[in-house]
Design an enzyme around this catalytic site. Structure first.
Site, mmCIF file in Angstrom:
data_model
loop_
_atom_site.group_PDB
_atom_site.id
_atom_site.type_symbol
_atom_site.label_atom_id
_atom_site.label_comp_id
_atom_site.label_asym_id
_atom_site.label_seq_id
_atom_site.Cartn_x
_atom_site.Cartn_y
_atom_site.Cartn_z
ATOM 1 N N GLY A 1 51.717 39.729 45.878
ATOM 2 C CA GLY A 1 50.712 40.755 45.620
ATOM 3 C C GLY A 1 49.860 41.081 46.828
ATOM 4 O O GLY A 1 49.570 42.251 47.106
ATOM 5 N N ARG A 2 49.463 40.062 47.572
ATOM 6 C CA ARG A 2 48.582 40.296 48.724
ATOM 7 C C ARG A 2 49.329 40.856 49.924
ATOM 8 O O ARG A 2 48.714 41.134 50.956
ATOM 9 C CB ARG A 2 47.860 38.999 49.091
ATOM 10 C CG ARG A 2 48.783 37.820 49.369
ATOM 11 C CD ARG A 2 47.980 36.511 49.344
ATOM 12 N NE ARG A 2 48.801 35.323 49.474
ATOM 13 C CZ ARG A 2 49.452 34.739 48.477
ATOM 14 N NH1 ARG A 2 49.413 35.257 47.260
ATOM 15 N NH2 ARG A 2 50.152 33.633 48.681
ATOM 16 N N LYS B 1 53.102 44.479 38.631
ATOM 17 C CA LYS B 1 54.530 44.185 38.796
ATOM 18 C C LYS B 1 55.203 43.943 37.441
ATOM 19 O O LYS B 1 56.265 44.481 37.159
ATOM 20 C CB LYS B 1 54.721 42.967 39.700
ATOM 21 C CG LYS B 1 56.182 42.624 39.955
ATOM 22 C CD LYS B 1 56.358 41.311 40.691
ATOM 23 C CE LYS B 1 55.906 41.379 42.119
ATOM 24 N NZ LYS B 1 56.261 40.148 42.882
ATOM 25 N N HIS C 1 21.348 42.671 59.753
ATOM 26 C CA HIS C 1 20.079 42.613 59.035
ATOM 27 C C HIS C 1 20.192 41.775 57.771
ATOM 28 O O HIS C 1 19.353 41.876 56.877
ATOM 29 C CB HIS C 1 19.606 44.027 58.708
ATOM 30 C CG HIS C 1 19.270 44.828 59.926
ATOM 31 N ND1 HIS C 1 17.995 44.913 60.438
ATOM 32 C CD2 HIS C 1 20.054 45.545 60.769
ATOM 33 C CE1 HIS C 1 18.001 45.671 61.517
ATOM 34 N NE2 HIS C 1 19.241 46.057 61.746
ATOM 35 N N GLU D 1 43.917 42.082 32.918
ATOM 36 C CA GLU D 1 42.836 43.001 33.259
ATOM 37 C C GLU D 1 43.366 44.425 33.429
ATOM 38 O O GLU D 1 42.760 45.400 32.957
ATOM 39 C CB GLU D 1 42.148 42.555 34.557
ATOM 40 C CG GLU D 1 41.499 41.189 34.490
ATOM 41 C CD GLU D 1 42.429 40.066 34.954
ATOM 42 O OE1 GLU D 1 41.923 39.008 35.344
ATOM 43 O OE2 GLU D 1 43.671 40.254 34.910
ATOM 44 N N GLU E 1 43.939 33.071 49.392
ATOM 45 C CA GLU E 1 44.962 32.891 48.371
ATOM 46 C C GLU E 1 46.236 32.313 48.982
ATOM 47 O O GLU E 1 46.973 31.587 48.321
ATOM 48 C CB GLU E 1 45.261 34.221 47.668
ATOM 49 C CG GLU E 1 46.053 34.051 46.375
ATOM 50 C CD GLU E 1 46.084 35.314 45.530
ATOM 51 O OE1 GLU E 1 45.207 35.455 44.655
ATOM 52 O OE2 GLU E 1 46.969 36.157 45.761
ATOM 53 N N LYS F 1 43.350 31.959 33.795
ATOM 54 C CA LYS F 1 43.931 32.980 32.922
ATOM 55 C C LYS F 1 44.366 32.379 31.581
ATOM 56 O O LYS F 1 44.159 32.965 30.512
ATOM 57 C CB LYS F 1 45.141 33.630 33.604
ATOM 58 C CG LYS F 1 44.825 34.486 34.811
ATOM 59 C CD LYS F 1 46.111 35.095 35.357
ATOM 60 C CE LYS F 1 45.863 35.985 36.552
ATOM 61 N NZ LYS F 1 47.125 36.573 37.069
#
Length: 519
Positions: A260-261, A203, A377, A209, A346, A486
């Site tokens: 964001g999510r 954004k 499993h 990152e 979040e 951060k």
């Protein structure tokens, strides 16, 4: 603006505590089925594109009624209506929460606070989908690399994998999120610059990152002989100027009211549109919009997101369950648990309410999972015989998208059997083969895995998280907990090269010495 009353301050809270002590603590769902022949019908529900069976959960009609009363006392409906109206319910950031507007049709009725936003949404959507169709028809582009992190990665990656059946052939999709260079290097190894399109999803166009990976991708592109950055890079960002300085001319933006999510419905969803086309993307939006309408208008008693959110409160705050598993019995949904982890944890991983007061009750559970039958499993041993009770959610698809004989009945049989086994258990006096049973589960069914059903299910989860967060009185739409690490990383990074440990705690200093640059 409507504010919710925190659930532990509502009159129904004490009634729920009493109900838990008298009936809930020792509730046995097996007995409940014996006592009520209509339990399945009473505790299952059809919602847009999704069927849900809640009948194997540790809840009875009296408790469910008290939970509906609690929701009304807390002002859930008014808080929901405030969100749709564009009120600034994200109070700590003074923002509206309008991700539902991203999937509303252009002619949807809207209030005065959202009319302009809806026009902007569709102008951007039309431009993005036109670009997607242009790229889809360009057969020289064989590989699309999405560079983002968090919501700019999890949603698009999950949806592209989930809807692979609907993707046009001839294009491969890659997702790079980790700042660990091994991930980007492994993707670039098999690419040719003239056949690759990079999407930089950030954004602000400053996400550490993402920008580290984007700069490395550009360097690789140029060193591999690429000369047309503008033609092989596009940005999903609101910072058009920073993208232009990077060399990108094609940008698609979104708004500060899109967390964001919640952003896969926006320009962040461009990889999805590139995979399944403009029509497929609009179908995804339509499925989510149908669930929005259900959440917005259905009475609480027939409102599936509300019923799920209230069940989450019942389990977290009365039964004390701190974890919930999700097992999608469809390999295409392999990234669904990771996507839902961010959406729920979040949003609702908070320890103070919207007023900043400390909470004395638990909020978000730990959400985790793996596709069935793989999980059977691995961690199902603990679900069946472990000391902790962990509610599990199954997601099954009735119709397969393949024609391999015998596979799908085996898959569905496993899902049904595991849910049954968790509930009924098996008595063994010796102990080692004793299954206590009475382990709760919810079972979701799609007729088919389509853009519509996926969109509806994701919106269902969004509104479920909204419901539990509203009752806990928290702001589900900020994420300040992401920031501290951060900030500290910016201080630590140069120390790895310099060896400076001044002011650091002994553990961080010792680890920095161990990991720092060697001469």
């Amino acid at each position: 603006m409507a504010m919710t009353l925190r659930c532990d301050r509502a009159p129904a809270w004490a009634q729920l505590q009493a109900a838990f002590e008298t009936a809930g603590r020792q509730f046995d769902v097996r007995h409940a089925f014996v006592d009520d022949a209509g339990r399945f019908e009473r505790f299952s529900q059809e919602a847009p594109h999704v069927f849900a069976d809640l009948s194997k959960n540790l809840i009875d009609a009296r408790t469910q009624e008290l939970l509906f009363t609690l929701a009304r006392e807390c002002g859930l409906e008014a808080h929901r209506d405030a969100m749709f109206a564009g009120e600034h319910i994200n109070t700590t950031e003074d923002r509206a929460v309008l991700h539902t507007l991203l999937r509303a049709p252009a002619d949807a009725p809207t209030g005065p606070k959202t009319a302009n936003e809806l026009r902007e949404v569709h102008a951007t959507l039309d431009a993005m989908l036109a670009y997607a169709e242009k790229v889809r028809s360009d057969h020289t582009i064989t590989d699309v690399v999405n560079i983002g992190i968090g919501g700019s990665d999890l949603g698009p990656q999950m949806a592209v994998l989930a809807l692979a059946e609907f993707a046009a052939p001839g294009k491969r999709f890659h997702f790079v999120s980790n700042v660990d260079g091994h991930e980007l290097a492994s993707v670039l190894r098999d690419l040719a610059p003239e056949h690759t399109l990079f999407l930089v999803a950030s954004k602000t166009f400053t996400t550490a990152e993402t920008m580290a990976n984007a700069l490395s991708a550009r360097r690789w592109y140029e060193q591999s002989g690429g000369t047309d950055i503008a033609g092989h890079f596009a940005a999903l960002t609101t910072n058009v100027e920073a993208a232009r300085q990077f060399g990108i001319d094609t940008t698609f933006g979104f708004w500060d009211w899109v967390g964001g999510r919640y952003s896969l419905w926006s320009a962040i969803g461009l990889p999805i549109a590139l995979a399944i086309g403009a029509d497929g993307f609009r179908r995804l939006l339509a499925g989510a919009h149908a669930m929005d309408g259900h959440f917005r208008s259905a009475p609480l008693e027939q409102n599936l997101p509300v019923r799920l959110g209230l069940l989450d409160v019942w389990y977290r705050n009365f039964h004390g369950f701190t974890s919930r598993g999700i097992a999608p019995y469809h390999s295409a949904l392999k990234r669904l648990p990771a996507y839902l982890q961010q959406l729920e944890m979040e949003s609702n991983g908070k320890q103070v309410d919207a007023e900043g007061a400390a909470l004395s009750i638990g909020t978000s559970p730990v959400l985790w999972g793996e596709p069935g039958t793989n999980g059977q499993h691995a961690y199902f041993q603990m679900l069946h015989q472990g000391t902790d009770v962990i509610p599990l959610e199954f997601v099954a698809v009735r119709d397969a998208a393949h024609d391999l004989d015998g596979h799908h009945p085996k898959l569905l049989a496993n899902a049904l059997a595991q849910a049954q086994a968790l509930m009924v258990g098996k008595l063994d006096a010796g102990g080692h083969k004793n299954f206590p049973g009475n382990r709760p589960s919810t079972f979701f069914v799609f007729d088919k895995l389509t853009p519509e059903s996926l969109g509806a299910f994701l919106a269902l989860y969004e509104h479920r998280v909204f419901t539990s967060g509203a009752l806990w009185g928290i702001n589900s739409f900020d994420q300040w907990g992401v920031e501290l690490g951060k900030v500290l990383a910016k201080d630590i990074e140069p120390r790895l090269a310099s060896g400076d440990i001044m002011g650091l705690d002994a553990s961080t200093a010792g680890l920095l010495k161990r990991l720092g640059t060697r001469a």
